[in-house]
Design a protein around this motif. Structure first.
Motif, PDB file in Angstrom:
ATOM      1  N   MET A   1      38.748  37.966  28.683  1.00  0.00           N
ATOM      2  CA  MET A   1      39.845  38.732  29.285  1.00  0.00           C
ATOM      3  C   MET A   1      39.349  39.603  30.432  1.00  0.00           C
ATOM      4  O   MET A   1      39.952  39.650  31.507  1.00  0.00           O
ATOM      5  N   MET A   2      38.244  40.296  30.190  1.00  0.00           N
ATOM      6  CA  MET A   2      37.735  41.223  31.191  1.00  0.00           C
ATOM      7  C   MET A   2      37.265  40.486  32.442  1.00  0.00           C
ATOM      8  O   MET A   2      37.595  40.866  33.570  1.00  0.00           O
ATOM      9  N   GLU A   3      36.505  39.418  32.250  1.00  0.00           N
ATOM     10  CA  GLU A   3      35.933  38.718  33.397  1.00  0.00           C
ATOM     11  C   GLU A   3      36.964  37.911  34.169  1.00  0.00           C
ATOM     12  O   GLU A   3      36.778  37.641  35.370  1.00  0.00           O
ATOM     13  N   SER A   4      38.065  37.543  33.528  1.00  0.00           N
ATOM     14  CA  SER A   4      39.106  36.775  34.221  1.00  0.00           C
ATOM     15  C   SER A   4      40.123  37.663  34.925  1.00  0.00           C
ATOM     16  O   SER A   4      40.970  37.168  35.682  1.00  0.00           O
ATOM     17  N   THR A   5      40.060  38.974  34.698  1.00  0.00           N
ATOM     18  CA  THR A   5      40.967  39.894  35.383  1.00  0.00           C
ATOM     19  C   THR A   5      40.639  39.936  36.871  1.00  0.00           C
ATOM     20  O   THR A   5      39.467  39.998  37.254  1.00  0.00           O
ATOM     21  N   ASN A   6      41.672  39.897  37.700  1.00  0.00           N
ATOM     22  CA  ASN A   6      41.447  39.987  39.136  1.00  0.00           C
ATOM     23  C   ASN A   6      40.970  41.394  39.489  1.00  0.00           C
ATOM     24  O   ASN A   6      41.654  42.374  39.176  1.00  0.00           O
ATOM     25  N   PRO A   7      39.820  41.547  40.117  1.00  0.00           N
ATOM     26  CA  PRO A   7      39.289  42.882  40.392  1.00  0.00           C
ATOM     27  C   PRO A   7      40.171  43.712  41.314  1.00  0.00           C
ATOM     28  O   PRO A   7      40.204  44.948  41.197  1.00  0.00           O
TER      29      PRO A   7
END
Length: 265
Positions: free
Chosen positions: A174-180
């Motif tokens: 979830m965290m790594e796939s969130t758009n920064p």
């Protein structure tokens, strides 16, 4: 079932499960609606569950600049209006709980009940305000992999990290796939959030406050402080959990939620 709707200039993606009394689940940062998978599985047979990806997260459209929590609350209000939902129990974790405060400020008539999990009603201090803006810059410049590597362990308890690899994996994904850029826009908005502590005595729906015993972001003392100011609020402290008790100890979290729903039909 997955749906998509145009809300206030963006395409909002949400799940709509089941029938019956409505529960709206509002996810935290930097996550998406899948953080509620264990709650969906437990309650979709006898409740109607509305589970959105917030603006800038998951599959929902990405804003630019700054996204205030008011904006995220307004998105939910417009979504429920489109679905012709006039009353619901709202469940929000961390940033999701902060959004519920703005949602209640804007539309208290929508609330049948409220569940505040691992959240805080206070505004940022001068120090945390600067830290929030710096975090936004770091997210935009360095990306979510860097942030996840540095901070994932802060969201989960020691036992979870050691014994629940599936939970760790889900959180990491979830965290790594969130758009920064979406996450950075919301972090700038969170820096500007209101102090809702003065509103707490004026919350007039049933309230359940849930907190993981090991939560370092919003410790048990913060939850106890909110309980003291919300008339009749219940408090559940979940052992062997940190900032994500709904994922770390889903059976216990769901049991507290079910009992709360039963006593506040």
């Amino acid at each position: 079932m997955k749906h998509e709707i145009k809300v206030r200039g963006i395409n909002m993606v949400f799940d709509d499960h089941g029938r019956g009394d409505v529960i709206v689940f509002v996810h935290g940062q930097p996550f998406n609606r899948s953080m509620w998978d264990q709650q969906v599985a437990a309650f979709k047979t006898n409740k109607r569950l509305i589970v959105p990806d917030l603006r800038g997260y998951g599959e929902t459209g990405i804003p630019s600049g700054t996204t205030l929590l008011d904006e995220l609350a307004l998105d939910i209000i417009h979504l429920l209006e489109a679905l012709q939902i006039t009353k619901a129990t709202f469940v929000g974790l961390s940033m999701g709980g902060q959004i519920l405060f703005d949602l209640y400020r804007l539309a208290p008539q929508l609330f049948h009940a409220m569940v505040l999990a691992d959240t805080d009603a206070k505004a940022e201090s001068a120090q945390s305000y600067r830290a929030r803006l710096q975090l936004a810059d770091n997210l935009a410049e360095k990306g979510m992999h860097f942030y996840t590597t540095q901070h994932l362990h802060q969201f989960l308890g020691k036992k979870t990290m050691a014994t629940q690899p599936d939970v760790v994996k889900h959180l990491r994904e979830m965290m790594e796939s969130t758009n920064p850029l979406g996450a950075a826009a919301v972090q700038r908005g969170r820096a500007e959030r209101r102090d809702h502590t003065i509103m707490l005595p004026n919350i007039h729906c049933p309230v359940l406050i849930v907190v993981g015993e090991e939560d370092g972001f919003t410790p048990v003392a913060v939850a106890e402080g909110m309980q003291a100011h919300i008339n009749g609020a219940e408090l559940a402290v979940i052992k062997d959990a940190s900032h994500m008790p709904n994922m770390e100890q889903p059976e216990i979290f769901n049991r507290h939620l079910e009992l709360f729903l039963q006593t506040n039909p």
